[in-house]
Write a protein that holds these residues in place. Structure first.
Motif, PDB file in Angstrom:
ATOM      1  N   UNK A 123      50.398 -83.907  -8.628  1.00 39.47           N
ATOM      2  CA  UNK A 123      49.924 -83.252 -10.120  1.00 39.47           C
ATOM      3  C   UNK A 123      49.600 -81.665  -9.680  1.00 39.47           C
ATOM      4  N   UNK A 124      50.392 -80.680  -9.992  1.00 33.73           N
ATOM      5  CA  UNK A 124      50.045 -79.407 -10.252  1.00 33.73           C
ATOM      6  C   UNK A 124      48.817 -78.867 -10.932  1.00 33.73           C
ATOM      7  N   UNK A 125      48.145 -77.964 -10.309  1.00 35.23           N
ATOM      8  CA  UNK A 125      46.618 -77.623 -10.900  1.00 35.23           C
ATOM      9  C   UNK A 125      46.846 -75.995 -10.925  1.00 35.23           C
ATOM     10  N   UNK A 126      46.016 -75.683 -12.248  1.00 30.84           N
ATOM     11  CA  UNK A 126      45.752 -74.163 -12.215  1.00 30.84           C
ATOM     12  C   UNK A 126      44.582 -73.525 -11.387  1.00 30.84           C
ATOM     13  N   UNK A 127      43.704 -74.456 -10.754  1.00 25.00           N
ATOM     14  CA  UNK A 127      42.701 -74.101  -9.730  1.00 25.00           C
ATOM     15  C   UNK A 127      43.197 -73.827  -8.732  1.00 25.00           C
ATOM     16  N   UNK A 128      42.940 -72.780  -7.827  1.00 21.43           N
ATOM     17  CA  UNK A 128      43.207 -72.252  -6.555  1.00 21.43           C
ATOM     18  C   UNK A 128      42.893 -73.296  -5.424  1.00 21.43           C
ATOM     19  N   UNK A 129      41.690 -73.723  -5.726  1.00 18.46           N
ATOM     20  CA  UNK A 129      40.993 -74.698  -4.742  1.00 18.46           C
ATOM     21  C   UNK A 129      41.783 -76.057  -4.607  1.00 18.46           C
ATOM     22  N   UNK A 130      42.228 -76.658  -5.860  1.00 20.93           N
ATOM     23  CA  UNK A 130      42.975 -77.715  -6.122  1.00 20.93           C
ATOM     24  C   UNK A 130      44.214 -77.753  -5.655  1.00 20.93           C
ATOM     25  N   UNK A 131      44.796 -76.533  -6.035  1.00 18.81           N
ATOM     26  CA  UNK A 131      46.069 -76.235  -5.724  1.00 18.81           C
ATOM     27  C   UNK A 131      46.449 -76.189  -3.972  1.00 18.81           C
ATOM     28  N   UNK A 132      45.396 -75.708  -3.320  1.00 21.79           N
ATOM     29  CA  UNK A 132      45.450 -75.421  -1.858  1.00 21.79           C
ATOM     30  C   UNK A 132      45.349 -76.670  -1.243  1.00 21.79           C
ATOM     31  N   UNK A 133      44.522 -77.583  -1.843  1.00 22.48           N
ATOM     32  CA  UNK A 133      44.074 -78.953  -1.355  1.00 22.48           C
ATOM     33  C   UNK A 133      45.673 -79.836  -1.650  1.00 22.48           C
ATOM     34  N   UNK A 134      46.353 -79.659  -2.698  1.00 23.01           N
ATOM     35  CA  UNK A 134      47.261 -80.160  -2.821  1.00 23.01           C
ATOM     36  C   UNK A 134      48.563 -79.846  -1.946  1.00 23.01           C
ATOM     37  N   UNK A 135      48.457 -78.558  -1.666  1.00 25.66           N
ATOM     38  CA  UNK A 135      49.709 -77.996  -0.782  1.00 25.66           C
ATOM     39  C   UNK A 135      49.417 -78.518   0.643  1.00 25.66           C
ATOM     40  N   UNK A 136      48.109 -78.576   1.150  1.00 26.17           N
ATOM     41  CA  UNK A 136      47.696 -79.350   2.248  1.00 26.17           C
ATOM     42  C   UNK A 136      48.125 -80.688   2.503  1.00 26.17           C
ATOM     43  N   UNK A 137      47.834 -81.517   1.505  1.00 24.41           N
ATOM     44  CA  UNK A 137      48.293 -82.736   1.491  1.00 24.41           C
ATOM     45  C   UNK A 137      49.803 -82.942   1.596  1.00 24.41           C
ATOM     46  N   UNK A 138      50.665 -82.153   0.824  1.00 26.23           N
ATOM     47  CA  UNK A 138      52.097 -82.202   0.991  1.00 26.23           C
ATOM     48  C   UNK A 138      52.399 -81.693   2.351  1.00 26.23           C
ATOM     49  N   UNK A 139      51.870 -80.713   2.832  1.00 24.86           N
ATOM     50  CA  UNK A 139      52.143 -80.108   4.247  1.00 24.86           C
ATOM     51  C   UNK A 139      51.949 -81.150   5.148  1.00 24.86           C
ATOM     52  N   UNK A 140      50.933 -82.282   5.001  1.00 27.71           N
ATOM     53  CA  UNK A 140      50.906 -83.085   6.072  1.00 27.71           C
ATOM     54  C   UNK A 140      51.927 -84.242   6.169  1.00 27.71           C
ATOM     55  N   UNK A 141      52.771 -84.290   4.876  1.00 27.05           N
ATOM     56  CA  UNK A 141      53.658 -85.393   4.704  1.00 27.05           C
ATOM     57  C   UNK A 141      55.016 -84.938   5.311  1.00 27.05           C
ATOM     58  N   UNK A 142      54.846 -83.532   5.652  1.00 29.00           N
ATOM     59  CA  UNK A 142      56.225 -82.818   6.197  1.00 29.00           C
ATOM     60  C   UNK A 142      57.484 -83.254   5.441  1.00 29.00           C
ATOM     61  N   UNK A 143      57.666 -82.758   4.365  1.00 29.71           N
ATOM     62  CA  UNK A 143      58.903 -82.890   3.710  1.00 29.71           C
ATOM     63  C   UNK A 143      60.101 -82.039   4.434  1.00 29.71           C
ATOM     64  N   UNK A 144      61.175 -82.443   4.580  1.00 31.74           N
ATOM     65  CA  UNK A 144      62.433 -81.812   5.095  1.00 31.74           C
ATOM     66  C   UNK A 144      62.869 -80.661   4.187  1.00 31.74           C
ATOM     67  N   UNK A 145      62.862 -80.980   3.019  1.00 32.54           N
ATOM     68  CA  UNK A 145      63.456 -80.152   1.781  1.00 32.54           C
ATOM     69  C   UNK A 145      62.824 -79.847   0.762  1.00 32.54           C
ATOM     70  N   UNK A 146      62.232 -78.756   0.125  1.00 31.72           N
ATOM     71  CA  UNK A 146      61.669 -78.429  -0.899  1.00 31.72           C
ATOM     72  C   UNK A 146      62.680 -77.811  -1.793  1.00 31.72           C
ATOM     73  N   UNK A 147      62.700 -78.215  -3.030  1.00 30.81           N
ATOM     74  CA  UNK A 147      63.688 -77.517  -4.213  1.00 30.81           C
ATOM     75  C   UNK A 147      62.789 -77.148  -5.269  1.00 30.81           C
ATOM     76  N   UNK A 148      62.961 -75.741  -5.565  1.00 25.47           N
ATOM     77  CA  UNK A 148      62.296 -75.124  -6.515  1.00 25.47           C
ATOM     78  C   UNK A 148      63.598 -74.751  -7.509  1.00 25.47           C
ATOM     79  N   UNK A 149      63.264 -74.636  -8.816  1.00 30.86           N
ATOM     80  CA  UNK A 149      64.147 -74.204 -10.006  1.00 30.86           C
ATOM     81  C   UNK A 149      63.877 -73.052 -10.604  1.00 30.86           C
ATOM     82  N   UNK A 150      62.753 -72.392 -10.483  1.00 31.05           N
ATOM     83  CA  UNK A 150      62.166 -71.156 -10.972  1.00 31.05           C
ATOM     84  C   UNK A 150      63.226 -69.943 -11.023  1.00 31.05           C
TER      85      UNK A 150
END
Length: 374
Positions: A108-135
């Protein structure tokens, strides 16, 4: 000049400066094993770069976009069932994939900078091979988030001049359906000749809502109307809703129901009271897009001016009458790019706007066209 207009001009002035600063801070990435040039010419990233996990960034909150995106999850899993698929969502578009068997993890993406940083850290720890963005355009917060996710490879749309993205999907054609763009992503991944249909998966509990509602209705056919769009110019007004209901109820053995967002229930109940309530049925307990899907599933025809409901109806393989504003004079091809990807859909076009800087109104169509195309 009013305060609102002054603020708009100020934001327009500051926006490019903020974006430039954002790129200076976050448009950076270390590419270790494969050069950009090698990846640029690769036509099977999944196989050749040993991709075992993919993170999709779908944080715009747009339900219709997420529905279309489901084709990618399914088609990747068909060929590579062991790949882990994660999806970053925001708001109601999470519900679209809540029951999707092709998605392994939802964030779940958040507008909160703190929550967003925590989410990015969680994802980083899972070491995804590929990230796909559509923006098509990245805001500063999105740049930062993608940077902090630390995926091995980042893929984006028309990002060949970015350091943050290793792979750029070059796509500038504007006169083709949006699924053609997603097909291009899949081709780069090595998925050829994909099925471009959409998915919506309903649980037994979701299905029960629609089934029990349909059992209350004695008429042979039921027409489902979604009156609401993203703005007042894309929303059916009260008079037009009543006209449409009037046309439908002239057909013997036909009833009407509505789908809506919860904040529109009071308004809709008022309208229902003013029409033939004996043949108009309203489920007052709709609270999610999956509730909406369950009602659409048991309906015989869907009428809507909103593309997200069009895409939902297509995913459920329903007959749809889609009302679009004319593209004439708008400089856009909305009804083509975001049109229905189904032969079961008929499109009605409202008249174009004739005034300069005036937005076209979806209500400007002859309601008798519904009778002809129903």
């Amino acid at each position: 000049m009013g305060i609102r207009e002054l603020n708009r001009k100020l934001q327009d002035f500051l926006r490019p400066k903020r974006l430039a600063l954002g790129r200076f801070l976050w448009d950076r990435k270390k590419t270790e094993k494969n050069s950009k040039e090698e990846m640029k010419n690769d036509n099977n990233l999944i196989k050749n770069l040993d991709i075992k996990s993919i993170l999709f960034i779908r944080n715009d909150g747009k339900i219709g976009d997420m529905i279309i995106n489901t084709l990618m999850f399914r088609e990747i899993k068909k060929v590579y069932p062991q790949i882990k698929i994660g999806v970053v969502t925001r708001g109601a578009n999470r519900q679209v994939i809540a029951n999707n068997p092709h998605v392994d993890k939802i964030y779940d993406y958040s507008k909160s900078d703190r929550e967003l940083k925590n989410l990015a850290n969680e994802i980083s720890s899972e070491k995804y091979d590929l990230l796909i963005d559509f923006s098509e355009m990245l805001r500063v917060k999105q740049m930062k988030f993608i940077n902090l996710c630390r995926a091995r490879i980042n893929m984006g749309l028309n990002k060949s001049d970015w350091t943050l993205f290793d792979v750029s999907v070059e796509y500038r054609v504007t006169d083709k359906h949006i699924t053609d763009r997603y097909k291009k992503y899949l081709e780069i991944l090595g998925i050829l000749k994909p099925d471009l249909s959409y998915d919506i998966h309903l649980s037994e509990e979701n299905l029960k809502i629609g089934i029990e509602f349909r059992e209350r209705i004695k008429e042979k056919k039921i027409i489902c109307i979604n009156p609401y769009g993203a703005s007042k110019y894309r929303t059916l007004n009260e008079n037009k809703i009543k006209e449409i209901v009037g046309v439908i109820l002239k057909e013997e053995g036909t009833a009407v129901t509505f789908v809506y967002s919860p904040d529109k229930l009071v308004e809709l109940k008022k309208i229902v009271k003013e029409v033939d309530t004996k043949k108009v049925y309203l489920n007052e307990n709709i609270s999610s897009i999956l509730d909406t899907a369950s009602i659409i599933k048991v309906s015989d025809l869907i009428i809507t001016p909103d593309t997200s409901i069009v895409h939902l109806g297509v995913a459920l393989d329903k007959k749809i009458l889609a009302i679009y504003r004319s593209d004439e004079g708008s400089g856009e091809l909305n009804s083509l790019v975001w049109g229905a990807n189904s032969t079961k859909v008929k499109q009605i076009y409202a008249k174009p706007s004739l005034g300069e800087n005036e937005e076209a109104d979806v209500n400007e169509f002859d309601v008798e066209e519904i009778k002809l195309k129903k």
